[in-house]
Design an enzyme around this catalytic site. Structure first.
Site, PDB file in Angstrom:
ATOM      1  N   MET A 173      39.303 -27.449  67.253  1.00 29.25           N
ATOM      2  CA  MET A 173      39.939 -27.539  68.575  1.00 29.25           C
ATOM      3  C   MET A 173      38.877 -27.520  69.667  1.00 29.25           C
ATOM      4  O   MET A 173      37.869 -26.834  69.538  1.00 29.25           O
ATOM      5  CB  MET A 173      40.896 -26.354  68.739  1.00 29.25           C
ATOM      6  CG  MET A 173      41.579 -26.221  70.070  1.00 29.25           C
ATOM      7  SD  MET A 173      40.631 -25.300  71.310  1.00 29.25           S
ATOM      8  CE  MET A 173      41.474 -23.724  71.273  1.00 29.25           C
TER       9      MET A 173
ATOM     10  N   ASP B  20      31.178 -24.119  77.381  1.00 27.10           N
ATOM     11  CA  ASP B  20      30.657 -23.076  76.484  1.00 27.10           C
ATOM     12  C   ASP B  20      29.399 -23.607  75.801  1.00 27.10           C
ATOM     13  O   ASP B  20      28.535 -22.840  75.376  1.00 27.10           O
ATOM     14  CB  ASP B  20      31.661 -22.722  75.376  1.00 27.10           C
ATOM     15  CG  ASP B  20      32.955 -22.151  75.916  1.00 27.10           C
ATOM     16  OD1 ASP B  20      32.951 -21.659  77.056  1.00 27.10           O
ATOM     17  OD2 ASP B  20      33.972 -22.205  75.194  1.00 27.10           O
TER      18      ASP B  20
ATOM     19  N   ASP C  55      45.906  -9.479  81.082  1.00 27.83           N
ATOM     20  CA  ASP C  55      45.657 -10.205  79.825  1.00 27.83           C
ATOM     21  C   ASP C  55      44.525  -9.527  79.064  1.00 27.83           C
ATOM     22  O   ASP C  55      43.357  -9.696  79.384  1.00 27.83           O
ATOM     23  CB  ASP C  55      45.276 -11.653  80.185  1.00 27.83           C
ATOM     24  CG  ASP C  55      45.080 -12.533  78.970  1.00 27.83           C
ATOM     25  OD1 ASP C  55      45.609 -12.200  77.894  1.00 27.83           O
ATOM     26  OD2 ASP C  55      44.409 -13.566  79.108  1.00 27.83           O
TER      27      ASP C  55
ATOM     28  N   GLU D 193      50.030 -18.083  72.965  1.00 27.38           N
ATOM     29  CA  GLU D 193      49.106 -16.947  72.787  1.00 27.38           C
ATOM     30  C   GLU D 193      49.894 -15.638  72.831  1.00 27.38           C
ATOM     31  O   GLU D 193      50.696 -15.419  73.749  1.00 27.38           O
ATOM     32  CB  GLU D 193      48.028 -16.949  73.880  1.00 27.38           C
ATOM     33  CG  GLU D 193      47.150 -15.704  73.758  1.00 27.38           C
ATOM     34  CD  GLU D 193      45.992 -15.635  74.744  1.00 27.38           C
ATOM     35  OE1 GLU D 193      45.270 -16.640  74.876  1.00 27.38           O
ATOM     36  OE2 GLU D 193      45.812 -14.574  75.366  1.00 27.38           O
TER      37      GLU D 193
ATOM     38  N   LYS E  48      50.893 -19.317  80.365  1.00 32.11           N
ATOM     39  CA  LYS E  48      50.554 -17.946  80.773  1.00 32.11           C
ATOM     40  C   LYS E  48      51.280 -17.693  82.092  1.00 32.11           C
ATOM     41  O   LYS E  48      51.299 -18.579  82.955  1.00 32.11           O
ATOM     42  CB  LYS E  48      49.037 -17.818  80.948  1.00 32.11           C
ATOM     43  CG  LYS E  48      48.563 -16.397  81.187  1.00 32.11           C
ATOM     44  CD  LYS E  48      47.028 -16.331  81.216  1.00 32.11           C
ATOM     45  CE  LYS E  48      46.553 -14.912  81.416  1.00 32.11           C
ATOM     46  NZ  LYS E  48      45.081 -14.827  81.481  1.00 32.11           N
TER      47      LYS E  48
ATOM     48  N   HIS F  57      49.867 -13.718  76.170  1.00 28.73           N
ATOM     49  CA  HIS F  57      50.506 -14.365  77.317  1.00 28.73           C
ATOM     50  C   HIS F  57      52.027 -14.232  77.275  1.00 28.73           C
ATOM     51  O   HIS F  57      52.663 -13.992  78.301  1.00 28.73           O
ATOM     52  CB  HIS F  57      50.103 -15.839  77.377  1.00 28.73           C
ATOM     53  CG  HIS F  57      48.617 -16.027  77.554  1.00 28.73           C
ATOM     54  ND1 HIS F  57      48.027 -17.259  77.608  1.00 28.73           N
ATOM     55  CD2 HIS F  57      47.616 -15.119  77.690  1.00 28.73           C
ATOM     56  CE1 HIS F  57      46.716 -17.107  77.772  1.00 28.73           C
ATOM     57  NE2 HIS F  57      46.450 -15.820  77.819  1.00 28.73           N
TER      58      HIS F  57
HETATM   59  C1  GLT Z   1      40.565 -18.442  78.551  1.00 26.89           C
HETATM   60  C2  GLT Z   1      42.021 -18.077  78.436  1.00 26.89           C
HETATM   61  C3  GLT Z   1      42.567 -18.432  77.116  1.00 26.89           C
HETATM   62  C4  GLT Z   1      42.600 -19.898  76.844  1.00 26.89           C
HETATM   63  C5  GLT Z   1      41.254 -20.499  76.770  1.00 26.89           C
HETATM   64  C6  GLT Z   1      41.382 -22.001  76.626  1.00 26.89           C
HETATM   65  S1  GLT Z   1      40.230 -20.037  78.054  1.00 26.89           S
HETATM   66  O1  GLT Z   1      39.780 -17.592  77.800  1.00 26.89           O
HETATM   67  O2  GLT Z   1      42.158 -16.676  78.669  1.00 26.89           O
HETATM   68  O3  GLT Z   1      43.832 -17.889  76.913  1.00 26.89           O
HETATM   69  O4  GLT Z   1      43.168 -20.078  75.570  1.00 26.89           O
HETATM   70  O5  GLT Z   1      41.131 -22.689  77.783  1.00 26.89           O
HETATM   71 MN    MN Z   2      44.668 -14.360  76.972  1.00 26.04          MN
HETATM   72 MN    MN Z   3      44.411 -18.448  74.851  1.00 28.59          MN
END
Ligand code: GLT
Ligand code: MN
Ligand code: MN
Length: 391
Positions: A89, A58, A256, A218, A184, A221
């Site tokens: 992070m 990035d 997602d 997340e 995920k 996910h």
């Molecule tokens: C990507 C993914 C995310 C992750 C990121 C970290 S990259 O955007 O969809 O869920 O957290 O690598």
């Molecule tokens: Mn995501």
């Molecule tokens: Mn993520």
């Protein structure tokens, strides 16, 4: 300015890739002009964020020379300092380049695994140089479509080898860095190894340095798996493994979506904030609150900052609501912990004596089965708090 305007003490963070998302999707190109990382830092600070997170690429383009890297890092550090922003992070991009098309740490090809380890060590150096204390691993490409390509146990064992190797690297460099693993279930692969936070928690217990490794759950996910995100986070908190968190929103059963936090399933978002903030009484989460989400493709740059401010405001609104909910006397009465001075001591710490007493205790299952629990009332009270007619 009001009580919900974010400020640095709220610990809100965004990834460069989140607000920097230019709106590309599998069906169409960018709808927004890419923004420079230093500009993102400045704008996030203006919005009230505390920090910014990043993948190596990035900030530093793939294949940049050492001199280019150093000058980019110098300029970026200047922007962080000028805007009072931190990088809590960092992570590695192990998914964009075609070399990772069949995974990185789990690849069948030792050359790919070697490249992934080397890239990650460089990215760890970068993260530490910028001040990161948490290092995220999201194995987006670690999976399969043609599942016959390897014994899935090798994928797990190779990932363990990589984690153990990188923990040793961190120790050897005397870095103060902990790892957070992000699960995920699928996308971009047909199936991804370690599909849920629960899988990750068990995997961590098999590592050489489990104390250095936690999770980064997340919202989207865990939802994609059809599971309760709140319960996954609770399990991670209960075993002191919630090292980081990716906040966003997701319609159940979709790709997602990485939507603005709280924009779907407000009930779950409320219960999550309640858990993280410990308003019910448990120990709160005190790490950074990271929004891993992006603005709708319909938005221009102004819409991106509306998205960022909205994410943080919603969190703060839900936090205020959670406090009021847990202070509501009617709610407290309904969920008050039930005590039984005679039984409680018999229910933990087995001894023969305790089990004999337990067997002798008078318990009436019919009567217990008839007792109403008033959860309809409780749930409606929660709805009324959420809908703003109470509290
Ligand atoms: C990507 C993914 C995310 C992750 C990121 C970290 S990259 O955007 O969809 O869920 O957290 O690598
Ligand atoms: Mn995501
Ligand atoms: Mn993520």
């Amino acid at each position: 300015m009001d009580a919900y305007t974010p400020n640095k003490s709220d610990r809100f963070t965004f990834g460069l890739w989140t607000v920097g998302n230019p709106g590309r999707d599998p069906f169409g190109p960018e709808t927004r002009v890419p923004m420079r990382p230093t500009y993102i830092v400045q704008k996030l600070a203006e919005c009230g964020a505390y920090g910014v997170n990043l993948h190596d690429n990035d900030l530093i383009p793939f294949g940049a020379s050492a001199a280019q890297r150093d000058s980019i890092v110098r300029e970026f550090k200047g922007a962080l300092e000028d805007n009072g922003m931190v990088v809590p992070m960092a992570t590695t991009n192990l998914f964009s380049h075609p070399v990772f098309k069949d995974g990185s740490f789990s690849s069948n090809d030792p050359k790919v695994r070697a490249f992934a380890l080397r890239k990650t060590m460089d990215a760890i150096d970068l993260g530490v140089e910028l001040g990161a204390k948490i290092y995220v691993f999201w194995g987006g490409r670690e999976g399969t479509e043609a599942d016959a390509c390897r014994d899935p146990r090798s994928a797990i064992a190779r990932t363990r080898d990589a984690m153990d190797y990188l923990c040793e690297y961190v120790k050897d460099q005397r870095y103060e860095l902990r790892f957070a693993l992000e699960a995920k279930p699928n996308e971009p692969r047909g199936d991804i190894y370690f599909p849920t936070t629960g899988h990750m928690l068990h995997f961590i217990s098999t590592l050489a340095h489990p104390e250095m490794v936690g999770v980064n759950p997340e919202v989207a996910h865990e939802n994609m798996s059809g599971l309760s995100f709140v319960h996954a986070v609770a399990q991670a908190m209960e075993c002191a493994k919630l090292f980081h968190i990716d906040l966003n929103a997701q319609k159940i059963g979709r790709y997602d979506q990485d939507l603005r936090f709280g924009s779907e399933d407000v009930r779950q978002a409320f219960l999550l904030v309640r858990l993280l903030e410990g308003t019910l009484g448990g120990a709160p989460y005190t790490g950074p609150l990271h929004f891993d989400s992006h603005a709708y493709r319909t938005e221009d740059e102004a819409g991106v900052w509306d998205f960022a401010r909205g994410s943080m405001r919603t969190y703060k609104i839900l936090k205020a609501k959670a406090k009021r909910f847990d202070a509501d006397p009617e709610v407290r009465a309904l969920i008050a912990e039930q005590k039984d001075a005679a039984l409680d001591p018999l229910l933990s710490g087995y001894t023969r004596e305790k089990s004999a007493k337990l067997r002798g205790a008078v318990l009436d299952p019919e009567e217990l089965g008839r007792k109403g629990l008033s959860y309809e009332k409780l749930d409606q009270l929660m709805m009324e708090h959420l809908l703003g007619v109470r509290g």
